[in-house]
Design a protein around this motif. Sequence first.
Motif, short mmCIF file in Angstrom:
data_model
loop_
_atom_site.label_atom_id
_atom_site.label_comp_id
_atom_site.label_asym_id
_atom_site.label_seq_id
_atom_site.Cartn_x
_atom_site.Cartn_y
_atom_site.Cartn_z
N MET A 1 0.81 -1.19 0.00
CA MET A 1 0.00 0.00 0.00
C MET A 1 0.86 1.26 0.00
SD MET A 1 -3.47 0.46 2.20
CE MET A 1 -2.79 0.50 3.82
N PHE A 2 2.08 1.16 0.50
CA PHE A 2 2.93 2.35 0.59
C PHE A 2 4.09 2.32 -0.41
CE2 PHE A 2 0.89 2.44 4.74
CZ PHE A 2 0.50 3.76 4.78
N ASP A 3 3.90 1.71 -1.56
CA ASP A 3 4.93 1.74 -2.58
C ASP A 3 4.29 1.98 -3.93
OD1 ASP A 3 7.41 1.72 -3.73
OD2 ASP A 3 7.76 -0.42 -3.47
N THR A 4 5.08 2.48 -4.87
CA THR A 4 4.60 2.77 -6.20
C THR A 4 5.08 1.74 -7.21
OG1 THR A 4 6.54 4.19 -6.51
CG2 THR A 4 4.50 5.26 -5.82
N ARG A 39 -2.14 8.93 0.74
CA ARG A 39 -2.73 9.64 -0.40
C ARG A 39 -1.65 10.05 -1.40
NH1 ARG A 39 -5.98 9.84 -4.11
NH2 ARG A 39 -6.71 11.84 -4.78
N THR A 40 -0.54 10.55 -0.91
CA THR A 40 0.57 10.94 -1.79
C THR A 40 1.13 9.72 -2.52
OG1 THR A 40 1.14 12.76 -0.33
CG2 THR A 40 2.84 12.03 -1.86
N THR A 41 1.27 8.62 -1.79
CA THR A 41 1.76 7.39 -2.40
C THR A 41 0.82 6.93 -3.52
OG1 THR A 41 2.76 6.75 -0.31
CG2 THR A 41 2.46 5.02 -1.94
N ARG A 45 1.65 6.53 -7.40
CA ARG A 45 1.44 5.25 -8.07
C ARG A 45 0.66 5.45 -9.37
NH1 ARG A 45 -1.05 1.23 -4.39
NH2 ARG A 45 1.08 0.77 -3.84
N GLY A 46 -0.37 6.29 -9.33
CA GLY A 46 -1.14 6.58 -10.53
C GLY A 46 -0.32 7.28 -11.59
N LEU A 47 0.51 8.23 -11.17
CA LEU A 47 1.37 8.93 -12.13
C LEU A 47 2.40 8.00 -12.76
CD1 LEU A 47 2.01 12.27 -10.21
CD2 LEU A 47 0.79 12.00 -12.38
N SER A 56 10.22 3.38 -7.52
CA SER A 56 9.75 2.90 -6.22
C SER A 56 9.95 3.97 -5.17
CB SER A 56 10.52 1.65 -5.81
OG SER A 56 10.25 1.32 -4.47
N ILE A 57 8.86 4.34 -4.53
CA ILE A 57 8.92 5.33 -3.45
C ILE A 57 9.67 4.75 -2.25
CG2 ILE A 57 6.77 4.78 -2.26
CD1 ILE A 57 6.22 7.78 -2.17
N VAL A 58 9.53 3.46 -2.02
CA VAL A 58 10.22 2.81 -0.90
C VAL A 58 11.73 2.85 -1.10
CG1 VAL A 58 10.58 0.61 0.28
CG2 VAL A 58 8.27 1.35 -0.26
N ASP A 59 12.17 2.53 -2.32
CA ASP A 59 13.61 2.56 -2.60
C ASP A 59 14.18 3.97 -2.43
OD1 ASP A 59 13.49 -0.13 -3.17
OD2 ASP A 59 13.47 0.14 -5.34
N ASN A 60 13.41 4.98 -2.78
CA ASN A 60 13.89 6.35 -2.70
C ASN A 60 13.82 6.93 -1.29
OD1 ASN A 60 14.51 7.61 -5.54
ND2 ASN A 60 12.87 6.13 -5.80
#
Length: 72
Positions: A1-4, A39-41, A45-47, A56-60
Amino acid sequence: MFDTKAVPNMNAMNPFTEECTLRTNPVQAFPQELFFLLRTTQLLRGLTAGMAVEWSIVDNWCPLAKQVLLQG
């Protein structure tokens, strides 16, 4: 849920499928402090999906999170 990052053959995060994690295991309560992070995540993900970008937001965010945890 918290990754793109897209996971191959994983439909659990697609809210329109029957296998969606939120359908099979609904959230009973969600901390307000995490709402905007989630919400930001989801927006990112949509973008990334719309632009076909593998990011990946988690990797960053991992180095920053580790730094904050070590300070705490």
